[in-house]
Motif scaffolding. Structure first.
Motif, PDB file in Angstrom:
ATOM      1  N   ASP A  43       0.939  -1.278   0.031  1.00 45.25           N
ATOM      2  CA  ASP A  43       0.035  -0.080   0.040  1.00 45.25           C
ATOM      3  C   ASP A  43       0.896   1.099  -0.187  1.00 45.25           C
ATOM      4  O   ASP A  43       1.949   0.885   0.194  1.00 45.25           O
ATOM      5  CB  ASP A  43      -0.839   0.132   1.256  1.00 45.25           C
ATOM      6  N   SER A  44       0.247   2.267  -0.193  1.00 49.76           N
ATOM      7  CA  SER A  44       1.139   3.643  -0.291  1.00 49.76           C
ATOM      8  C   SER A  44       1.656   4.021   1.038  1.00 49.76           C
ATOM      9  O   SER A  44       2.773   4.310   1.292  1.00 49.76           O
ATOM     10  CB  SER A  44       0.372   4.880  -0.759  1.00 49.76           C
ATOM     11  N   SER A  45       0.776   3.642   2.250  1.00 49.49           N
ATOM     12  CA  SER A  45       1.391   3.989   3.514  1.00 49.49           C
ATOM     13  C   SER A  45       2.560   3.008   3.777  1.00 49.49           C
ATOM     14  O   SER A  45       3.419   3.487   4.473  1.00 49.49           O
ATOM     15  CB  SER A  45       0.062   3.811   4.636  1.00 49.49           C
ATOM     16  N   GLN A  46       2.304   1.793   3.323  1.00 48.94           N
ATOM     17  CA  GLN A  46       3.404   0.668   3.612  1.00 48.94           C
ATOM     18  C   GLN A  46       4.836   1.187   2.951  1.00 48.94           C
ATOM     19  O   GLN A  46       5.749   1.042   3.545  1.00 48.94           O
ATOM     20  CB  GLN A  46       3.109  -0.521   3.257  1.00 48.94           C
ATOM     21  N   ARG A  47       4.644   1.867   1.744  1.00 50.17           N
ATOM     22  CA  ARG A  47       5.606   2.145   1.026  1.00 50.17           C
ATOM     23  C   ARG A  47       6.514   3.562   1.439  1.00 50.17           C
ATOM     24  O   ARG A  47       7.726   3.500   1.658  1.00 50.17           O
ATOM     25  CB  ARG A  47       5.229   2.688  -0.536  1.00 50.17           C
ATOM     26  N   ARG A  48       5.427   4.240   2.153  1.00 47.69           N
ATOM     27  CA  ARG A  48       5.951   5.570   2.794  1.00 47.69           C
ATOM     28  C   ARG A  48       6.665   5.083   4.079  1.00 47.69           C
ATOM     29  O   ARG A  48       7.785   5.667   4.200  1.00 47.69           O
ATOM     30  CB  ARG A  48       4.855   6.513   3.078  1.00 47.69           C
ATOM     31  N   ARG A  49       6.241   4.306   4.612  1.00 52.30           N
ATOM     32  CA  ARG A  49       6.964   3.927   5.997  1.00 52.30           C
ATOM     33  C   ARG A  49       8.483   3.062   5.806  1.00 52.30           C
ATOM     34  O   ARG A  49       9.307   3.323   6.417  1.00 52.30           O
ATOM     35  CB  ARG A  49       5.987   2.573   6.946  1.00 52.30           C
ATOM     36  N   LEU A  50       8.517   2.333   4.599  1.00 55.84           N
ATOM     37  CA  LEU A  50       9.584   1.805   4.104  1.00 55.84           C
ATOM     38  C   LEU A  50      10.580   2.686   3.711  1.00 55.84           C
ATOM     39  O   LEU A  50      11.784   2.527   4.199  1.00 55.84           O
ATOM     40  CB  LEU A  50       9.270   0.664   3.096  1.00 55.84           C
ATOM     41  N   ARG A  51      10.145   3.651   3.125  1.00 55.83           N
ATOM     42  CA  ARG A  51      11.257   4.700   2.536  1.00 55.83           C
ATOM     43  C   ARG A  51      11.885   5.351   4.065  1.00 55.83           C
ATOM     44  O   ARG A  51      12.634   5.928   4.001  1.00 55.83           O
ATOM     45  CB  ARG A  51      10.347   5.687   1.830  1.00 55.83           C
ATOM     46  N   GLY A  52      11.059   5.760   4.983  1.00 55.42           N
ATOM     47  CA  GLY A  52      11.306   6.341   6.014  1.00 55.42           C
ATOM     48  C   GLY A  52      12.330   5.901   6.755  1.00 55.42           C
ATOM     49  O   GLY A  52      13.298   6.277   7.427  1.00 55.42           O
TER      50      GLY A  52
END
Length: 60
Positions: A43-52
């Protein structure tokens, strides 16, 4: 040996076995395609967390 070191060694061993069993180009396609497909399934939220998380570890 650290956890990331063990993962790196396992990746190299898997690549050698894969290249030997199916050929170079097919093995390269699998080694690159599987992580990319897994990333695209997030999901987009999971991608954002992974990038962070990746950025935090780089800044250590």
């Amino acid at each position: 040996m650290s956890t990331s070191g063990k993962i790196a060694v396992a990746g190299v061993v898997a690549a050698i076995v894969l290249f030997w069993s199916v050929g170079f180009w097919a093995g390269l396609l699998v080694l690159i395609g599987v992580p990319v497909a897994a990333y695209l399934l997030l999901d987009s939220s999971q991608r954002r967390r992974l990038r962070g998380i990746s950025r935090k570890q780089i800044g250590r």
